[in-house]
Each structure stands twice: as structure tokens, then as C-alpha cells.
Design a protein around this motif. Sequence first.
Motif, PDB file in Angstrom:
ATOM      1  N   GLN A  53      10.868 -20.439   8.114  1.00 41.49           N
ATOM      2  CA  GLN A  53       9.753 -20.223   7.482  1.00 41.49           C
ATOM      3  C   GLN A  53       9.666 -19.457   6.124  1.00 41.49           C
ATOM      4  O   GLN A  53       9.117 -19.748   5.011  1.00 41.49           O
ATOM      5  N   LEU A  54      10.723 -18.472   5.994  1.00 40.96           N
ATOM      6  CA  LEU A  54      10.962 -17.803   4.607  1.00 40.96           C
ATOM      7  C   LEU A  54      11.277 -18.678   3.540  1.00 40.96           C
ATOM      8  O   LEU A  54      10.807 -18.529   2.532  1.00 40.96           O
ATOM      9  N   LYS A  55      11.981 -19.739   3.868  1.00 33.95           N
ATOM     10  CA  LYS A  55      12.601 -20.518   2.912  1.00 33.95           C
ATOM     11  C   LYS A  55      11.372 -21.315   2.166  1.00 33.95           C
ATOM     12  O   LYS A  55      11.789 -21.648   0.942  1.00 33.95           O
ATOM     13  N   LEU A  56      10.326 -21.453   2.968  1.00 30.46           N
ATOM     14  CA  LEU A  56       9.156 -22.167   2.201  1.00 30.46           C
ATOM     15  C   LEU A  56       8.419 -21.338   1.433  1.00 30.46           C
ATOM     16  O   LEU A  56       7.875 -21.833   0.305  1.00 30.46           O
ATOM     17  N   ASN A  57       8.438 -20.023   1.428  1.00 29.23           N
ATOM     18  CA  ASN A  57       7.746 -19.255   0.636  1.00 29.23           C
ATOM     19  C   ASN A  57       8.457 -17.435   0.688  1.00 29.23           C
ATOM     20  O   ASN A  57       7.796 -16.925   1.243  1.00 29.23           O
ATOM     21  N   PRO A  58       9.331 -17.507   0.045  1.00 29.33           N
ATOM     22  CA  PRO A  58      10.383 -16.271   0.074  1.00 29.33           C
ATOM     23  C   PRO A  58       9.623 -15.073  -0.388  1.00 29.33           C
ATOM     24  O   PRO A  58       8.644 -15.141  -1.591  1.00 29.33           O
ATOM     25  N   PRO A  59       9.235 -14.107   0.244  1.00 34.38           N
ATOM     26  CA  PRO A  59       8.465 -12.690  -0.508  1.00 34.38           C
ATOM     27  C   PRO A  59       9.349 -12.065  -1.604  1.00 34.38           C
ATOM     28  O   PRO A  59      10.581 -12.170  -1.670  1.00 34.38           O
ATOM     29  N   PRO A  60       8.638 -11.394  -2.356  1.00 31.63           N
ATOM     30  CA  PRO A  60       9.288 -10.690  -3.407  1.00 31.63           C
ATOM     31  C   PRO A  60       9.880  -9.489  -2.752  1.00 31.63           C
ATOM     32  O   PRO A  60       9.338  -8.613  -2.029  1.00 31.63           O
ATOM     33  N   LEU A  61      11.304  -8.979  -3.174  1.00 32.06           N
ATOM     34  CA  LEU A  61      12.060  -8.058  -2.692  1.00 32.06           C
ATOM     35  C   LEU A  61      12.766  -7.453  -3.685  1.00 32.06           C
ATOM     36  O   LEU A  61      13.123  -8.129  -4.603  1.00 32.06           O
ATOM     37  N   ILE A  62      12.770  -6.061  -3.797  1.00 38.77           N
ATOM     38  CA  ILE A  62      13.643  -5.376  -4.686  1.00 38.77           C
ATOM     39  C   ILE A  62      14.577  -4.426  -3.995  1.00 38.77           C
ATOM     40  O   ILE A  62      14.218  -3.884  -2.799  1.00 38.77           O
ATOM     41  N   GLU A  63      15.674  -4.202  -4.718  1.00 36.67           N
ATOM     42  CA  GLU A  63      16.628  -3.466  -4.022  1.00 36.67           C
ATOM     43  C   GLU A  63      16.719  -1.846  -4.761  1.00 36.67           C
ATOM     44  O   GLU A  63      16.516  -1.685  -5.731  1.00 36.67           O
ATOM     45  N   GLY A  64      16.698  -1.073  -3.656  1.00 35.64           N
ATOM     46  CA  GLY A  64      16.630   0.489  -4.141  1.00 35.64           C
ATOM     47  C   GLY A  64      16.385   1.271  -3.062  1.00 35.64           C
ATOM     48  O   GLY A  64      15.839   0.719  -1.983  1.00 35.64           O
ATOM     49  N   ASP A  65      15.957   2.776  -3.359  1.00 31.71           N
ATOM     50  CA  ASP A  65      15.703   3.589  -2.605  1.00 31.71           C
ATOM     51  C   ASP A  65      14.026   3.742  -2.382  1.00 31.71           C
ATOM     52  O   ASP A  65      13.475   3.829  -3.214  1.00 31.71           O
ATOM     53  N   GLY A  66      13.601   3.338  -1.235  1.00 31.86           N
ATOM     54  CA  GLY A  66      12.162   3.149  -0.699  1.00 31.86           C
ATOM     55  C   GLY A  66      11.400   4.352  -1.200  1.00 31.86           C
ATOM     56  O   GLY A  66      10.248   4.376  -1.781  1.00 31.86           O
ATOM     57  N   ALA A  67      12.125   5.786  -0.987  1.00 28.96           N
ATOM     58  CA  ALA A  67      11.355   6.948  -1.184  1.00 28.96           C
ATOM     59  C   ALA A  67      10.966   7.060  -2.738  1.00 28.96           C
ATOM     60  O   ALA A  67       9.734   7.570  -3.040  1.00 28.96           O
ATOM     61  N   SER A  68      11.784   7.063  -3.576  1.00 29.19           N
ATOM     62  CA  SER A  68      11.818   6.898  -4.967  1.00 29.19           C
ATOM     63  C   SER A  68      11.088   5.789  -5.726  1.00 29.19           C
ATOM     64  O   SER A  68      10.162   5.973  -6.642  1.00 29.19           O
ATOM     65  N   LEU A  69      10.709   4.511  -4.898  1.00 25.63           N
ATOM     66  CA  LEU A  69      10.278   3.436  -5.613  1.00 25.63           C
ATOM     67  C   LEU A  69       9.147   3.141  -5.038  1.00 25.63           C
ATOM     68  O   LEU A  69       8.078   2.418  -5.492  1.00 25.63           O
ATOM     69  N   LEU A  70       8.613   4.164  -4.020  1.00 25.23           N
ATOM     70  CA  LEU A  70       7.298   3.669  -3.478  1.00 25.23           C
ATOM     71  C   LEU A  70       5.929   3.943  -4.499  1.00 25.23           C
ATOM     72  O   LEU A  70       5.154   3.268  -4.380  1.00 25.23           O
ATOM     73  N   LEU A  71       6.030   4.957  -5.210  1.00 24.22           N
ATOM     74  CA  LEU A  71       4.898   5.226  -6.006  1.00 24.22           C
ATOM     75  C   LEU A  71       4.703   4.155  -7.094  1.00 24.22           C
ATOM     76  O   LEU A  71       3.652   3.721  -7.289  1.00 24.22           O
ATOM     77  N   LYS A  72       5.658   3.783  -7.561  1.00 22.21           N
ATOM     78  CA  LYS A  72       5.802   2.599  -8.564  1.00 22.21           C
ATOM     79  C   LYS A  72       5.078   1.320  -7.938  1.00 22.21           C
ATOM     80  O   LYS A  72       4.375   0.455  -8.547  1.00 22.21           O
ATOM     81  N   ALA A  73       5.624   1.280  -6.627  1.00 22.36           N
ATOM     82  CA  ALA A  73       5.234  -0.216  -5.920  1.00 22.36           C
ATOM     83  C   ALA A  73       3.762   0.004  -5.555  1.00 22.36           C
ATOM     84  O   ALA A  73       2.953  -0.941  -5.592  1.00 22.36           O
ATOM     85  N   ALA A  74       3.075   1.094  -5.182  1.00 19.85           N
ATOM     86  CA  ALA A  74       1.865   1.387  -5.075  1.00 19.85           C
ATOM     87  C   ALA A  74       0.946   1.135  -6.363  1.00 19.85           C
ATOM     88  O   ALA A  74      -0.109   0.604  -6.006  1.00 19.85           O
ATOM     89  N   GLU A  75       1.361   1.524  -7.302  1.00 14.77           N
ATOM     90  CA  GLU A  75       0.636   1.303  -8.650  1.00 14.77           C
ATOM     91  C   GLU A  75       0.473  -0.114  -9.053  1.00 14.77           C
ATOM     92  O   GLU A  75      -0.405  -0.409  -9.604  1.00 14.77           O
ATOM     93  N   GLY A  76       1.476  -0.908  -8.183  1.00 16.79           N
ATOM     94  CA  GLY A  76       1.451  -2.392  -8.611  1.00 16.79           C
ATOM     95  C   GLY A  76       0.499  -3.064  -7.727  1.00 16.79           C
ATOM     96  O   GLY A  76       0.190  -4.429  -7.903  1.00 16.79           O
ATOM     97  N   THR A  77      -0.450  -2.437  -6.880  1.00 14.76           N
ATOM     98  CA  THR A  77      -1.358  -3.135  -5.888  1.00 14.76           C
ATOM     99  C   THR A  77      -2.765  -2.965  -6.568  1.00 14.76           C
ATOM    100  O   THR A  77      -3.348  -2.286  -7.330  1.00 14.76           O
ATOM    101  N   PRO A  78      -3.449  -4.151  -6.668  1.00 14.74           N
ATOM    102  CA  PRO A  78      -4.850  -4.232  -6.980  1.00 14.74           C
ATOM    103  C   PRO A  78      -5.672  -3.074  -6.172  1.00 14.74           C
ATOM    104  O   PRO A  78      -5.623  -2.778  -4.968  1.00 14.74           O
ATOM    105  N   ALA A  79      -6.534  -2.469  -6.866  1.00  9.70           N
ATOM    106  CA  ALA A  79      -7.526  -1.357  -6.462  1.00  9.70           C
ATOM    107  C   ALA A  79      -8.520  -1.881  -5.509  1.00  9.70           C
ATOM    108  O   ALA A  79      -8.803  -0.952  -4.696  1.00  9.70           O
ATOM    109  N   ASP A  80      -8.665  -3.071  -5.289  1.00 10.84           N
ATOM    110  CA  ASP A  80      -9.695  -3.644  -4.236  1.00 10.84           C
ATOM    111  C   ASP A  80      -9.037  -4.092  -3.205  1.00 10.84           C
ATOM    112  O   ASP A  80      -9.624  -4.683  -2.225  1.00 10.84           O
ATOM    113  N   THR A  81      -7.776  -3.467  -2.872  1.00  4.62           N
ATOM    114  CA  THR A  81      -7.088  -4.265  -1.600  1.00  4.62           C
ATOM    115  C   THR A  81      -6.772  -2.564  -0.857  1.00  4.62           C
ATOM    116  O   THR A  81      -6.591  -1.649  -1.449  1.00  4.62           O
ATOM    117  N   THR A  82      -6.432  -2.800   0.234  1.00  2.00           N
ATOM    118  CA  THR A  82      -5.965  -1.765   1.346  1.00  2.00           C
ATOM    119  C   THR A  82      -4.165  -1.868   1.373  1.00  2.00           C
ATOM    120  O   THR A  82      -3.678  -2.663   1.587  1.00  2.00           O
TER     121      THR A  82
END
Length: 342
Positions: free
Chosen positions: A238-267
Amino acid sequence: MNSQWIAERFHHFASFECEGSSELYKNLSLHIAKDDPLRQLCLHAREDQPIPNLLFGAVHYLLLQGTDHELKEYYPSLRNGSRREKDPFPLFKDFCSEYRDKIMSILQTRRVQTNEVRRCAYLYPVFCYIYQQTNKPLSLIEIGTSAGLQLLWDQYAYSYGTDSLYGSKHSFVHLTSHVRHGELSHDLLSTHPPVNDRLGIDLHLSDLTCEEDYLWLKALIWPEHKERRRNFENAVKQLKLNPPPLIEGDGASLLLKAAEGTPADTTICLFHTHVANQMPTSVRSEFIQNVHKIGSYRDIFHVYNNIEDRKLHVDSIINGKVTKRTVGETDGHGSWFDWSLS
């Protein structure tokens, strides 16, 4: 970490993880707890990793690679059925002695990243619940994503002890589980949550197009667990049909940037299972602080276990108000779970 601590880890693993699930690993764990040379070998493992899973994964990995040793006769994953007339421990100890250097290298470099696909069976109703609360598309952020298989929970099919099928009904993956305590409603499960975007973060990503990474994740599945292997193999398709975007790094330090990249009209839905126990205390504190920073300007749901206890939790910050909810106990491999949300 010392030899006695290692012994306690294997005793705990035998009693609380293997009982009723893996006779092979239970037997081996009880022997290893009393065997000083094997405990000494385990002292070379990464300190932030669950030692029994790591050692058993290392041995299983070498056997799956084709290492020729009589021990493989006791692994149902490597033959039809398994031998039971003799105690496998002497062969296990001999294998660890013969391939000590290779095992030590794996203990020092690999991580326990199980990608247990069937945990999605309890994540699916949780995300249905969140969508019913917000009626907004979901922005998924998974910490400790490994290869991203759980990040694709909306692309799997589910059933919960009845003939009813939920989720993505034409998926390669059909996950079954049952509710031990509580009750799931048809209305909840039939509300398929729309996912707007998704992102997985891990200190060390697993690449399922790489044979070594594929075999390592397969090696972490316990030898007797045929259904888990089938779920894993189907999820890889299933994954090979549509691989999700993944990034390597520390989740604690990357979390704020990841959240900033989400659209405002989503949860924002931040989730992780069986990951927080591997975080150092300082990293865990930073991580929780960053969740609250996001909650100061965005609504966010946080789905997790292994922070305060082993139970599954759904915390939310909506309009600045913090609410904590407990879903209940869950089986580590997703075969059952408790449900207390309404």
C-alpha cells in the motif's frame, strides 16, 4: 545500565510482553535473564532502546538474511511449523556466541522501529472521533514514524468482530481487532475522516525500498506472529502506491516547524505510539512544551501512550483550553483495545 538491570528487563519482557503471545521469546528471555555472557552482550546495546526486542530482532535479522544455523528450525517465520522437542536456548546461546560481532554491531546501530500496522485499528476510531469534534480535514504529524506505515491509517480497511467493514474498503490491508471494554458505534466508524496532509518524523527513517531496512522491520515481528507479517507485507504494498512525506530528525525540535506548514483550516493531529518511552526526559519535556506552544495559536489534538502510563490518551487544546481524555488500555500489537470515548 548494568547486568542486573538487563536481567530485570528480560524477566519483565517474559512476564508482561511474551506471556500468551510468544512461547519462544518467553523461554529465551527467562534463560537470558540468568545467563551472564548474554547479559554482558546486551550491555553493548543503545541505552535508549528496549533491549529484549533489540537482541531478538538482531538474531532474527541474521537468520532472515540466510545465516545457516540449526536455530532457524525453532523459528516459525523461517519454516512451516517449528521444532518443540528440545529447549532452543542452547542453540540460541551458540548462535549469539558464533555471531557475536555481527550481533554487537546491530545492537549498537539499529533501533526498535516496529511499525506495528495493527495499532492503526485503534487509531482509526480515534481519528473518527476527532473529526466528529471538529468537522475539519486532518493534518497528520507522526513522531517516530520509521517507514510511515501507521501514517497511512486512512488507507486501510478495518473490522471489529462483525461483518461490517470500515475505512478504505479496497485496500491491500484489512486489519482486525476487538474492543475488550467499551463499545464502538457504527456512526463513529462509518465517518471516514478526510486527511488533508501528512508528515512523518523520525531520528532514523526506514526506507522500505532498501532490502536491509525491509528485513530489519520484518525481523522485529515475532517469529510466531504470522498475521503481523502479513499485515506488514500488505502495508508495504500500500505504501509503495503513495509513499507519505517523511523527514529525518528530532521530533521535539522539528515539531513547531512541522505545525507551521499545516493549513489553517485543518485540525492538527499529532500522534505517536510506543515512542515516548524511548525519549530522554529532557527531550520529552521539550516536546510537551512545544505541543503547548502550538496550542497557544492553533487547535491541536495529541494522541499518544507511554508518557504518563501505557494507556492510550487523546489530549486537545481547543481555543486555548486543555482537555485530557483517556481512551484505555491497548494491546501492544493492536489485537484488542479498550474504548471509553463518547
